[in-house]
Design a protein around this motif. Structure first.
Motif, PDB file in Angstrom:
ATOM      1  N   HIS A 160       1.412  -1.071   0.206  1.00 45.72           N
ATOM      2  CA  HIS A 160      -0.156   0.197   0.080  1.00 45.72           C
ATOM      3  C   HIS A 160       0.826   1.205  -0.151  1.00 45.72           C
ATOM      4  O   HIS A 160       0.429   2.138  -0.486  1.00 45.72           O
ATOM      5  N   ARG A 161       2.024   1.214   0.791  1.00 44.34           N
ATOM      6  CA  ARG A 161       2.801   2.466   1.026  1.00 44.34           C
ATOM      7  C   ARG A 161       3.252   2.258  -0.793  1.00 44.34           C
ATOM      8  O   ARG A 161       3.345   3.796  -0.980  1.00 44.34           O
ATOM      9  N   ALA A 183       2.306  17.131   4.530  1.00 42.27           N
ATOM     10  CA  ALA A 183       2.103  15.643   5.474  1.00 42.27           C
ATOM     11  C   ALA A 183       3.478  15.746   6.671  1.00 42.27           C
ATOM     12  O   ALA A 183       3.830  15.753   7.796  1.00 42.27           O
ATOM     13  N   HIS A 184       4.323  15.355   5.734  1.00 37.56           N
ATOM     14  CA  HIS A 184       4.978  15.031   6.113  1.00 37.56           C
ATOM     15  C   HIS A 184       6.400  16.056   7.518  1.00 37.56           C
ATOM     16  O   HIS A 184       6.563  15.926   8.594  1.00 37.56           O
ATOM     17  N   GLU A 185       5.435  16.850   7.094  1.00 41.17           N
ATOM     18  CA  GLU A 185       6.396  18.067   7.536  1.00 41.17           C
ATOM     19  C   GLU A 185       5.528  19.014   9.062  1.00 41.17           C
ATOM     20  O   GLU A 185       5.956  19.273   9.978  1.00 41.17           O
ATOM     21  N   ARG A 186       4.151  19.087   8.340  1.00 35.65           N
ATOM     22  CA  ARG A 186       3.162  19.181   9.392  1.00 35.65           C
ATOM     23  C   ARG A 186       2.595  18.358  10.491  1.00 35.65           C
ATOM     24  O   ARG A 186       2.008  18.383  11.229  1.00 35.65           O
ATOM     25  N   GLN A 194       5.006   6.673   7.848  1.00 34.13           N
ATOM     26  CA  GLN A 194       3.596   5.724   7.408  1.00 34.13           C
ATOM     27  C   GLN A 194       1.945   6.780   8.411  1.00 34.13           C
ATOM     28  O   GLN A 194       1.226   7.373   7.247  1.00 34.13           O
ATOM     29  N   TYR A 195       2.468   7.602   9.012  1.00 28.46           N
ATOM     30  CA  TYR A 195       1.566   8.556   9.926  1.00 28.46           C
ATOM     31  C   TYR A 195       1.459   9.599   9.013  1.00 28.46           C
ATOM     32  O   TYR A 195       0.293   9.774   8.746  1.00 28.46           O
ATOM     33  N   ALA A 196       2.470  10.169   8.444  1.00 28.52           N
ATOM     34  CA  ALA A 196       2.375  10.648   7.237  1.00 28.52           C
ATOM     35  C   ALA A 196       1.102  11.040   6.065  1.00 28.52           C
ATOM     36  O   ALA A 196       0.898  11.661   5.234  1.00 28.52           O
ATOM     37  N   PHE A 215      -0.398   4.334  12.318  1.00 30.90           N
ATOM     38  CA  PHE A 215       0.345   3.523  12.131  1.00 30.90           C
ATOM     39  C   PHE A 215       0.259   2.249  12.012  1.00 30.90           C
ATOM     40  O   PHE A 215      -0.314   2.192  13.419  1.00 30.90           O
ATOM     41  N   PRO A 216       0.549   1.191  11.318  1.00 23.67           N
ATOM     42  CA  PRO A 216       0.253  -0.054  12.060  1.00 23.67           C
ATOM     43  C   PRO A 216       0.895  -0.216  13.401  1.00 23.67           C
ATOM     44  O   PRO A 216       2.527   0.090  13.783  1.00 23.67           O
ATOM     45  N   LEU A 217       0.464  -0.602  14.261  1.00 24.26           N
ATOM     46  CA  LEU A 217       1.042  -1.594  15.301  1.00 24.26           C
ATOM     47  C   LEU A 217       1.115  -2.664  16.100  1.00 24.26           C
ATOM     48  O   LEU A 217      -0.070  -3.721  16.123  1.00 24.26           O
ATOM     49  N   THR A 218       2.176  -3.537  15.834  1.00 23.99           N
ATOM     50  CA  THR A 218       2.500  -4.909  16.504  1.00 23.99           C
ATOM     51  C   THR A 218       2.126  -4.611  17.958  1.00 23.99           C
ATOM     52  O   THR A 218       2.330  -3.889  18.554  1.00 23.99           O
TER      53      THR A 218
END
Lengths: 270, 270
Positions: free
Chosen positions: A60-61, B117-120, B157-159, B214-217
């Motif tokens: 997906h990424r 998104a990556h910066e803010r 991933q969050y961004a 983001f995906p969390l294990t």
DNA sequence: GCTTGACCCTCACGTTGCGTGAGGCTGGAG
DNA sequence: CTCCAGCCTCACGCAACGTGAGGGTCAAGC
């Protein structure tokens, strides 16, 4: 959709399922596997690729970054943390995209000019045409010429050159033509005879001047000379400079052609 | 440039001379010869390509059309009269170019969103943030988070997800988080004990809700639970819902992890 | 007459991201 | 047991050359 084995409860999706789910082709998945960008964690005994939930995350990424135009190498860098500066990579990409847009815009402008040149024959306003070509000029001439000759190679060559000519260049062309017309008139007055070196020089000069429209072979020049004499419009122009100039011009062209081994009576366009 | 044999007075130019004269590479001339687009009329005894004046005419036309982005096949059509409709071909090309520009513009817009998104971390105005996340929200948090975690995979991933989220999506996320917080508080009040099915369900629900960031294990979730307890900011948030909630949450996460075969005391991020 | 160095030749692979068969297993359904 | 969708692995093709590899050619200088 029939044999869907509901493999989701198993621990992996096959290529077809992933393809449908992410909107990428099976071949792309194969490719990404081949180059090691995204390989499935599992394979069945028969060799079927099985993508786990973690694999899907990565895929997906990849899709996200692919959609904004990153190359697969850059995507690999981003996903594998090998290039820590993701915003930097994105900014570089944006710069590249901006450059490509600029380039395409220039192409588009060039295309517009070229289309215009092919359809109108002359990229000048009517006023500019009047100013450059003088009072005898008729602005309908380019359109008429296009209707007559628009599907010939010569018209295309003319249009290609016309596309890269502005008022200054046209002025230079018009000046050269006017000078030549004067020189022809003066020479006829002075009694220059067809076949004389003086006459042949003028014929060559005409070929060169005319080459600013399109390349003119000697054979074509012969045809042109006959047309100048036969066509009422052209004849009027030359006879307006000096009575009988159209015929005299045809005669000096014929003589020059003969000197170059061409029979003017069988000469053909091309 | 030394051995320039002034071959112009001969009847042809070599590839190097043509290259310098037209501004194309020697390889391109070779290529055009290979595919039959523009072959030299002559060769020397040694096999050197010699381009005549006529060849140069053709080459020049090729260069012109290449500059406006036509493919070699289309150029061949135009030069060989096989497609009589030159303006049509040009117009089709212009349409294509316009489409490519559109596509690139969309890419550029996507890149802007992604960079932002990556910066803010959040593509919302301060007002929107206040409206969605409530009065406890501090608009500096995204910036602080970026400074702390900006170079982790999880931030990326969050961004990536953040880039495709608007106010509605964020509202849904905020609602889910608020619901979960309430459910956690109620469960602690009700005396739910760590390790109970009820508690484990809540832990799973937290993992799912958190996955919108983001995906969390499970291992990561254990670390997160400890951070909620240890970090003053997070602890204040949870203890603000119910006194002792941060610790209770850590305990239900630990118990759930143990049930999944993870030792919470050695759990590691990743 | 020989060397030198710029210039020319012909292969032939690499580039980007897959598309498109060819030829042949696999596996669930009828 | 058969059928057929779906999977596999090669392997070529594309657009327009870039980039060597390996080797002749040619005018000039010694």
């Amino acid at each position: 959709m029939r044999g869907m084995p509901d493999a989701i409860d198993a621990d992996g999706l096959t290529v077809g399922q992933v393809s449908a789910c992410l909107g990428v082709t099976v071949r792309a998945l194969h490719h990404w596997d081949e180059i090691g960008l995204a390989r499935p964690s599992l394979r069945t005994a028969a060799g079927y690729r099985l993508y786990t939930a973690g694999d899907l995350e990565r895929l997906h990424r990849i899709v996200v970054y692919r959609e904004i135009g990153l190359g697969l190498d850059r995507i690999r860098d981003v996903l594998d943390d090998s290039a820590a500066d993701v915003p930097g990579a994105l900014r570089a990409q944006r710069t590249q995209v901006a450059e490509r847009i600029d380039r395409l815009r220039q192409l588009s402008a060039g295309l517009d000019r070229m289309i215009d040149a092919h359809e109108r024959g002359l990229l000048l306003t009517v006023e500019q045409q009047a100013a450059i070509f003088g009072p005898q000029w008729n602005p309908d001439w380019p359109t008429e010429a296009r209707q007559r000759y628009g599907d010939t190679t010569q018209w295309r060559q003319y249009a290609e050159r016309s596309a890269s000519r502005g008022p200054e260049e046209w002025q230079a062309v018009a000046d050269a033509v006017a000078d030549l017309d004067r020189a022809l008139g003066d020479a006829m007055d002075a009694g220059v005879t067809p076949g004389s070196p003086e006459a042949n020089r003028l014929v060559e000069r005409h070929r060169e001047v005319f080459a600013s429209y399109f390349p003119l072979t000697r054979q074509m020049q012969v045809c042109l000379g006959r047309m100048y004499e036969a066509d009422p419009g052209f004849a009027a122009h030359y006879d307006g400079i000096r009575a009988g100039l159209a015929t005299w011009f045809r005669r000096i062209v014929d003589a020059s052609a003969r000197a170059h081994g061409i029979d003017p009576d069988t000469a053909t366009w091309q």
